[in-house]
Motif scaffolding. Structure first.
Motif, PDB file in Angstrom:
ATOM      1  N   LEU A 129       0.845  -1.193   0.000  1.00  0.00           N
ATOM      2  CA  LEU A 129       0.000   0.000   0.000  1.00  0.00           C
ATOM      3  C   LEU A 129       0.877   1.237   0.000  1.00  0.00           C
ATOM      4  CD1 LEU A 129      -2.668  -0.915   2.653  1.00  0.00           C
ATOM      5  CD2 LEU A 129      -3.146  -0.187   0.323  1.00  0.00           C
ATOM      6  N   TYR A 130       0.536   2.195  -0.852  1.00  0.00           N
ATOM      7  CA  TYR A 130       1.187   3.500  -0.843  1.00  0.00           C
ATOM      8  C   TYR A 130       0.214   4.482  -0.217  1.00  0.00           C
ATOM      9  CZ  TYR A 130       5.284   2.016  -3.310  1.00  0.00           C
ATOM     10  OH  TYR A 130       6.468   1.412  -3.626  1.00  0.00           O
ATOM     11  N   LEU A 131       0.613   5.048   0.918  1.00  0.00           N
ATOM     12  CA  LEU A 131      -0.236   5.926   1.707  1.00  0.00           C
ATOM     13  C   LEU A 131       0.367   7.329   1.764  1.00  0.00           C
ATOM     14  CD1 LEU A 131      -0.782   3.380   4.610  1.00  0.00           C
ATOM     15  CD2 LEU A 131      -2.467   4.018   2.883  1.00  0.00           C
ATOM     16  N   LEU A 154       6.034   6.951  -9.410  1.00  0.00           N
ATOM     17  CA  LEU A 154       5.294   7.570  -8.327  1.00  0.00           C
ATOM     18  C   LEU A 154       5.762   9.011  -8.241  1.00  0.00           C
ATOM     19  CD1 LEU A 154       3.353   7.131  -5.886  1.00  0.00           C
ATOM     20  CD2 LEU A 154       5.409   6.667  -4.534  1.00  0.00           C
ATOM     21  N   SER A 155       4.862   9.949  -8.523  1.00  0.00           N
ATOM     22  CA  SER A 155       5.198  11.371  -8.485  1.00  0.00           C
ATOM     23  C   SER A 155       4.763  11.964  -7.167  1.00  0.00           C
ATOM     24  CB  SER A 155       4.521  12.115  -9.631  1.00  0.00           C
ATOM     25  OG  SER A 155       5.014  11.645 -10.863  1.00  0.00           O
ATOM     26  N   MET A 156       5.666  12.752  -6.572  1.00  0.00           N
ATOM     27  CA  MET A 156       5.431  13.379  -5.279  1.00  0.00           C
ATOM     28  C   MET A 156       5.861  14.827  -5.399  1.00  0.00           C
ATOM     29  SD  MET A 156       7.186  10.230  -3.259  1.00  0.00           S
ATOM     30  CE  MET A 156       8.451  10.234  -4.530  1.00  0.00           C
ATOM     31  N   GLY A 157       4.898  15.707  -5.659  1.00  0.00           N
ATOM     32  CA  GLY A 157       5.244  17.106  -5.879  1.00  0.00           C
ATOM     33  C   GLY A 157       6.133  17.233  -7.093  1.00  0.00           C
ATOM     34  N   GLU A 158       7.329  17.796  -6.903  1.00  0.00           N
ATOM     35  CA  GLU A 158       8.282  18.005  -7.998  1.00  0.00           C
ATOM     36  C   GLU A 158       9.213  16.819  -8.228  1.00  0.00           C
ATOM     37  OE1 GLU A 158       8.488  20.790 -10.017  1.00  0.00           O
ATOM     38  OE2 GLU A 158       6.598  21.333  -9.049  1.00  0.00           O
ATOM     39  N   LYS A 159       9.115  15.777  -7.394  1.00  0.00           N
ATOM     40  CA  LYS A 159      10.009  14.621  -7.505  1.00  0.00           C
ATOM     41  C   LYS A 159       9.214  13.385  -7.906  1.00  0.00           C
ATOM     42  CE  LYS A 159      13.192  16.303  -4.020  1.00  0.00           C
ATOM     43  NZ  LYS A 159      13.840  16.041  -2.759  1.00  0.00           N
ATOM     44  N   SER A 160       9.912  12.447  -8.525  1.00  0.00           N
ATOM     45  CA  SER A 160       9.314  11.163  -8.884  1.00  0.00           C
ATOM     46  C   SER A 160      10.310  10.064  -8.584  1.00  0.00           C
ATOM     47  CB  SER A 160       8.962  11.112 -10.369  1.00  0.00           C
ATOM     48  OG  SER A 160       7.936  12.011 -10.671  1.00  0.00           O
ATOM     49  N   ASN A 166       4.114  19.647   5.275  1.00  0.00           N
ATOM     50  CA  ASN A 166       5.015  18.556   4.906  1.00  0.00           C
ATOM     51  C   ASN A 166       4.232  17.327   4.479  1.00  0.00           C
ATOM     52  OD1 ASN A 166       7.511  19.852   5.525  1.00  0.00           O
ATOM     53  ND2 ASN A 166       7.081  19.521   7.689  1.00  0.00           N
ATOM     54  N   ASN A 167       4.477  16.880   3.249  1.00  0.00           N
ATOM     55  CA  ASN A 167       3.874  15.653   2.741  1.00  0.00           C
ATOM     56  C   ASN A 167       4.934  14.561   2.744  1.00  0.00           C
ATOM     57  OD1 ASN A 167       2.515  18.045   1.575  1.00  0.00           O
ATOM     58  ND2 ASN A 167       1.158  16.521   0.711  1.00  0.00           N
ATOM     59  N   ARG A 168       4.469  13.322   2.863  1.00  0.00           N
ATOM     60  CA  ARG A 168       5.363  12.170   2.817  1.00  0.00           C
ATOM     61  C   ARG A 168       4.531  10.977   2.364  1.00  0.00           C
ATOM     62  NH1 ARG A 168       9.684  11.110   7.483  1.00  0.00           N
ATOM     63  NH2 ARG A 168      11.141  11.789   5.917  1.00  0.00           N
ATOM     64  N   VAL A 169       5.117  10.063   1.593  1.00  0.00           N
ATOM     65  CA  VAL A 169       4.442   8.854   1.156  1.00  0.00           C
ATOM     66  C   VAL A 169       5.117   7.667   1.826  1.00  0.00           C
ATOM     67  CG1 VAL A 169       3.882   7.363  -0.806  1.00  0.00           C
ATOM     68  CG2 VAL A 169       3.782   9.847  -1.071  1.00  0.00           C
ATOM     69  N   TRP A 226       9.188   1.500   3.061  1.00  0.00           N
ATOM     70  CA  TRP A 226       9.869   2.643   2.459  1.00  0.00           C
ATOM     71  C   TRP A 226       9.083   3.904   2.801  1.00  0.00           C
ATOM     72  CZ3 TRP A 226       7.962   6.086  -1.233  1.00  0.00           C
ATOM     73  CH2 TRP A 226       8.905   6.912  -1.857  1.00  0.00           C
ATOM     74  N   ARG A 227       9.787   5.024   2.880  1.00  0.00           N
ATOM     75  CA  ARG A 227       9.099   6.305   3.006  1.00  0.00           C
ATOM     76  C   ARG A 227       9.856   7.332   2.185  1.00  0.00           C
ATOM     77  NH1 ARG A 227      10.612   7.650   9.181  1.00  0.00           N
ATOM     78  NH2 ARG A 227      12.697   8.393   8.742  1.00  0.00           N
ATOM     79  N   SER A 228       9.106   8.247   1.623  1.00  0.00           N
ATOM     80  CA  SER A 228       9.716   9.304   0.827  1.00  0.00           C
ATOM     81  C   SER A 228      10.313  10.343   1.752  1.00  0.00           C
ATOM     82  CB  SER A 228       8.661   9.966  -0.063  1.00  0.00           C
ATOM     83  OG  SER A 228       7.763  10.743   0.728  1.00  0.00           O
ATOM     84  N   GLY A 229      11.069  11.246   1.156  1.00  0.00           N
ATOM     85  CA  GLY A 229      11.461  12.442   1.871  1.00  0.00           C
ATOM     86  C   GLY A 229      10.264  13.372   1.920  1.00  0.00           C
ATOM     87  N   TYR A 230      10.402  14.473   2.627  1.00  0.00           N
ATOM     88  CA  TYR A 230       9.304  15.448   2.680  1.00  0.00           C
ATOM     89  C   TYR A 230       9.201  16.172   1.344  1.00  0.00           C
ATOM     90  CZ  TYR A 230       9.083  14.748   7.697  1.00  0.00           C
ATOM     91  OH  TYR A 230       8.940  14.193   8.938  1.00  0.00           O
ATOM     92  N   PHE A 231       7.981  16.515   0.966  1.00  0.00           N
ATOM     93  CA  PHE A 231       7.757  17.244  -0.273  1.00  0.00           C
ATOM     94  C   PHE A 231       6.494  18.066  -0.146  1.00  0.00           C
ATOM     95  CE2 PHE A 231       5.435  13.295  -0.712  1.00  0.00           C
ATOM     96  CZ  PHE A 231       4.257  13.656  -1.355  1.00  0.00           C
ATOM     97  N   ASN A 232       6.279  18.962  -1.087  1.00  0.00           N
ATOM     98  CA  ASN A 232       5.047  19.744  -1.187  1.00  0.00           C
ATOM     99  C   ASN A 232       4.397  19.406  -2.507  1.00  0.00           C
ATOM    100  OD1 ASN A 232       5.225  21.387   1.226  1.00  0.00           O
ATOM    101  ND2 ASN A 232       6.989  22.330   0.245  1.00  0.00           N
TER     102      ASN A 232
END
Length: 129
Positions: free
Chosen positions: A66-68, A106-112, A75-78, A90-96
C-alpha cells in the motif's frame, strides 16, 4: 498498481481491506486521521504505526504494498506499507504537492521515483522535474 476507492473511510481491492480512520468531512472526505488498519487474505488484521497518520488520496495498492500519502502541516510524505504485516517498507522524503502514479513512476510534488516490478522504489532512481 490500482488506486483504491475509499467509501466511508474503507477501501477494498485485490483481497486487501484498508480502514483509514475518521474522515475530515463525512460528506466529501479529503483526508483520514487514522489509525490505518489493514486486513489481507487470511492474515490477521494489523495496525500501521502512528507515523502514518492523516492519510490523503490517492491510496494505491500493488503486489501487496500500500502507498499511503500523508501530510502534517505543509510537509507531505508517502509511505509504502506491507499489507500483510503493516510494516513500513519505504518512506519518501518530505515534499510539497500532490501524489500520483503513472507509467511506473510515483510522483510526489516536484520529484518522482520509479517503481520496480515488485512495486517498490528502485534504489538510486529519483527523478527531479
Amino acid at each position: 498498481m490500482v488506486a483504491l476507492q475509499v467509501v466511508h473511510s474503507r477501501a477494498t481491492a485485490r483481497g486487501v481491506t484498508v480502514a483509514l480512520g475518521a474522515a475530515d468531512d463525512t460528506a466529501h472526505p479529503a483526508a483520514w486521521q487514522g489509525p490505518v488498519t489493514i486486513s489481507a487474505g487470511a492474515a490477521p488484521a494489523c495496525v500501521v504505526g502512528d507515523e502514518v497518520a492523516i492519510v490523503e488520496a490517492p491510496v494505491l495498492l500493488g503486489r501487496g504494498i500500500l502507498y499511503l500519502p500523508t501530510y502534517s502541516g505543509s510537509n507531505n510524505r508517502v509511505y509504502a506499507v506491507d499489507s500483510r504485516s503493516c510494516r513500513v517498507l519505504w518512506r519518501s522524503g518530505y515534499f510539497n504537492g500532490a501524489t500520483s502514479f503513472r507509467g511506473g513512476e510515483l510522483s510526489m510534488g516536484e520529484k518522482s521515483v520509479r517503481l520496480g516490478d515488485n512495486c517498490l522504489p528502485v534504489r538510486g532512481v529519483t527523478v527531479v522535474r
